[in-house]
Design a protein around this motif. Sequence first.
Motif, PDB file in Angstrom:
ATOM      1  N   GLY A   1      45.144   7.296  60.108  1.00 59.80           N
ATOM      2  CA  GLY A   1      46.140   8.356  60.059  1.00 59.80           C
ATOM      3  C   GLY A   1      45.611   9.636  59.452  1.00 59.80           C
ATOM      4  O   GLY A   1      44.797   9.603  58.524  1.00 59.80           O
ATOM      5  N   LEU A   2      46.061  10.752  60.001  1.00 56.69           N
ATOM      6  CA  LEU A   2      45.783  12.062  59.430  1.00 56.69           C
ATOM      7  C   LEU A   2      47.117  12.770  59.268  1.00 56.69           C
ATOM      8  O   LEU A   2      47.761  13.139  60.249  1.00 56.69           O
ATOM      9  N   GLY A   3      47.535  12.943  58.018  1.00 59.80           N
ATOM     10  CA  GLY A   3      48.798  13.616  57.752  1.00 59.80           C
ATOM     11  C   GLY A   3      48.602  15.112  57.630  1.00 59.80           C
ATOM     12  O   GLY A   3      47.615  15.572  57.063  1.00 59.80           O
ATOM     13  N   ILE A   4      49.538  15.875  58.173  1.00 60.74           N
ATOM     14  CA  ILE A   4      49.524  17.326  58.006  1.00 60.74           C
ATOM     15  C   ILE A   4      50.649  17.675  57.042  1.00 60.74           C
ATOM     16  O   ILE A   4      51.833  17.523  57.373  1.00 60.74           O
ATOM     17  N   ASN A   5      50.267  18.068  55.825  1.00 56.40           N
ATOM     18  CA  ASN A   5      51.234  18.293  54.740  1.00 56.40           C
ATOM     19  C   ASN A   5      52.092  17.049  54.507  1.00 56.40           C
ATOM     20  O   ASN A   5      53.269  17.148  54.154  1.00 56.40           O
ATOM     21  N   TYR A   6      51.510  15.880  54.720  1.00 53.12           N
ATOM     22  CA  TYR A   6      52.275  14.633  54.649  1.00 53.12           C
ATOM     23  C   TYR A   6      51.311  13.486  54.365  1.00 53.12           C
ATOM     24  O   TYR A   6      50.324  13.304  55.079  1.00 53.12           O
ATOM     25  N   ASP A   7      51.593  12.724  53.323  1.00 55.11           N
ATOM     26  CA  ASP A   7      50.735  11.614  52.915  1.00 55.11           C
ATOM     27  C   ASP A   7      51.021  10.386  53.772  1.00 55.11           C
ATOM     28  O   ASP A   7      52.130   9.849  53.736  1.00 55.11           O
TER      29      ASP A   7
ATOM     30  N   SER B   1      50.426   5.347  52.870  1.00 53.09           N
ATOM     31  CA  SER B   1      51.258   4.143  52.793  1.00 53.09           C
ATOM     32  C   SER B   1      51.372   3.446  54.144  1.00 53.09           C
ATOM     33  O   SER B   1      51.797   2.285  54.219  1.00 53.09           O
ATOM     34  N   LEU B   2      50.991   4.133  55.208  1.00 50.75           N
ATOM     35  CA  LEU B   2      51.048   3.575  56.558  1.00 50.75           C
ATOM     36  C   LEU B   2      49.695   3.045  57.022  1.00 50.75           C
ATOM     37  O   LEU B   2      49.613   1.961  57.604  1.00 50.75           O
ATOM     38  N   TYR B   3      48.643   3.819  56.781  1.00 55.05           N
ATOM     39  CA  TYR B   3      47.336   3.493  57.337  1.00 55.05           C
ATOM     40  C   TYR B   3      46.313   3.283  56.223  1.00 55.05           C
ATOM     41  O   TYR B   3      46.183   4.120  55.329  1.00 55.05           O
ATOM     42  N   ASP B   4      45.571   2.178  56.299  1.00 55.05           N
ATOM     43  CA  ASP B   4      44.558   1.890  55.289  1.00 55.05           C
ATOM     44  C   ASP B   4      43.468   2.952  55.270  1.00 55.05           C
ATOM     45  O   ASP B   4      42.904   3.259  54.218  1.00 55.05           O
ATOM     46  N   THR B   5      43.173   3.496  56.435  1.00 52.10           N
ATOM     47  CA  THR B   5      42.177   4.553  56.554  1.00 52.10           C
ATOM     48  C   THR B   5      42.909   5.845  56.895  1.00 52.10           C
ATOM     49  O   THR B   5      43.504   5.960  57.969  1.00 52.10           O
ATOM     50  N   SER B   6      42.892   6.819  55.986  1.00 55.40           N
ATOM     51  CA  SER B   6      43.705   8.015  56.213  1.00 55.40           C
ATOM     52  C   SER B   6      43.248   9.160  55.329  1.00 55.40           C
ATOM     53  O   SER B   6      42.448   8.990  54.411  1.00 55.40           O
ATOM     54  N   ASP B   7      43.784  10.336  55.602  1.00 56.71           N
ATOM     55  CA  ASP B   7      43.602  11.505  54.745  1.00 56.71           C
ATOM     56  C   ASP B   7      44.712  12.496  55.077  1.00 56.71           C
ATOM     57  O   ASP B   7      45.499  12.283  56.022  1.00 56.71           O
ATOM     58  N   THR B   8      44.770  13.579  54.301  1.00 57.63           N
ATOM     59  CA  THR B   8      45.802  14.603  54.471  1.00 57.63           C
ATOM     60  C   THR B   8      45.146  15.976  54.521  1.00 57.63           C
ATOM     61  O   THR B   8      44.228  16.246  53.740  1.00 57.63           O
ATOM     62  N   ILE B   9      45.610  16.818  55.434  1.00 53.63           N
ATOM     63  CA  ILE B   9      45.114  18.194  55.492  1.00 53.63           C
ATOM     64  C   ILE B   9      46.297  19.148  55.427  1.00 53.63           C
ATOM     65  O   ILE B   9      47.414  18.808  55.834  1.00 53.63           O
TER      66      ILE B   9
ATOM     67  N   PRO C   1      34.535  13.573  57.717  1.00 52.32           N
ATOM     68  CA  PRO C   1      34.325  12.342  56.946  1.00 52.32           C
ATOM     69  C   PRO C   1      35.261  11.205  57.369  1.00 52.32           C
ATOM     70  O   PRO C   1      34.860  10.038  57.387  1.00 52.32           O
ATOM     71  N   LEU C   2      36.516  11.543  57.702  1.00 50.10           N
ATOM     72  CA  LEU C   2      37.452  10.518  58.154  1.00 50.10           C
ATOM     73  C   LEU C   2      36.990   9.899  59.468  1.00 50.10           C
ATOM     74  O   LEU C   2      37.007   8.665  59.639  1.00 50.10           O
ATOM     75  N   LEU C   3      36.542  10.746  60.391  1.00 53.73           N
ATOM     76  CA  LEU C   3      36.048  10.234  61.675  1.00 53.73           C
ATOM     77  C   LEU C   3      34.818   9.355  61.470  1.00 53.73           C
ATOM     78  O   LEU C   3      34.690   8.291  62.086  1.00 53.73           O
ATOM     79  N   GLU C   4      33.916   9.789  60.597  1.00 50.87           N
ATOM     80  CA  GLU C   4      32.718   8.975  60.314  1.00 50.87           C
ATOM     81  C   GLU C   4      33.114   7.627  59.735  1.00 50.87           C
ATOM     82  O   GLU C   4      32.584   6.578  60.131  1.00 50.87           O
ATOM     83  N   ASN C   5      34.041   7.639  58.788  1.00 55.55           N
ATOM     84  CA  ASN C   5      34.504   6.401  58.161  1.00 55.55           C
ATOM     85  C   ASN C   5      35.080   5.443  59.201  1.00 55.55           C
ATOM     86  O   ASN C   5      34.787   4.236  59.205  1.00 55.55           O
ATOM     87  N   CYS C   6      35.901   5.985  60.100  1.00 57.01           N
ATOM     88  CA  CYS C   6      36.511   5.153  61.140  1.00 57.01           C
ATOM     89  C   CYS C   6      35.462   4.555  62.067  1.00 57.01           C
ATOM     90  O   CYS C   6      35.498   3.373  62.398  1.00 57.01           O
ATOM     91  N   LEU C   7      34.537   5.383  62.506  1.00 55.66           N
ATOM     92  CA  LEU C   7      33.514   4.930  63.449  1.00 55.66           C
ATOM     93  C   LEU C   7      32.648   3.829  62.836  1.00 55.66           C
ATOM     94  O   LEU C   7      32.245   2.878  63.514  1.00 55.66           O
TER      95      LEU C   7
END
Length: 298
Positions: free
Chosen positions: A260-266, A269-277, A289-295
């Motif tokens: 998950g990638l949240g936009i102004n939103y955390d 709690s939904l996705y083990d692999t995630s970040d917020t921008i 970095p998120l894409l690298e982590n996922c791959l």
Amino acid sequence: MDWLRKLFSSPVPLNDSYHLSPSYKVFTSAFDQEILAKDLERSRKYAGEPTASADRTWRELQQFWATDLALLQAETTRLAGRLQPSLNLPKSSTLTLLIDHSGSMRGDKIQLAAFVAEVTVQLAIKLNLPFEVLGFTTVEWKGAPVRDLWSAQRALSNPGRLCALNHVVYSDFTDGDHPNSLRAMFLADLLKENVDGEAILWAVQRAKAWSAGPHMVLIISDGAPVDDATLFHNDPSYLWSHLHEVIDEFGIDPDVLLAGLGINYDVSSLYDTSDTITVFEDIHAKVLPLLENCLRKM
């Protein structure tokens, strides 16, 4: 309403292989649509000035961020070069970007989502990784025309999902090149409501139909699933509960990685692999970095 009564005499049943939860139902899927972005632009609803305006908005944004985009492209090239020697992804691997097209995504948020799509597509192309860019919203606001059909059928209780889904394909696995249709995200009347659980099911189903996997699906969103008609005539947590059930189900599927990638939103709690921008500059620091982590997890 006579045409509605003649067209449908009962709700359309769900395909159980698509909707994973027996507790989730749909009143009818007859008005749902899956549409290519290029066809969306050509449709009567969006023809003319709105389409020209969307194209102009996207071009102006690209020009405004031209220097930063050039830096991002260089960073993406470096990341691809670092990943290629160490990644051992099967040839059947895929990457899907699934973008929330809710009304609250208008303005800066959809701009950020479009630029994340640019970066993600560039990385996938450099890695020779089949990819899709998808968007999800509803055909109309407040459940139309499904809610009208439901009302015409004497408003049966607990109707389930009470809106028509609008699923947009910007680029599919067969394209293999940069999609020129991202400007369609800026069509004035496109962004409405959002049914996240079914959108994830749709995205994963498309990926599994294409290849054996593993499949990575990165979901960009700015909030909980919302469709006013559905939430008003069912339990208020109906769509939220289904989203959790879908995520949990795929959490035990070894061939699917949801991030998950949240936009102004955390979204942690939904996705083990995630970040917020929140701003464009976060794409440099967080998206790659998120894409690298996922791959590396695939």
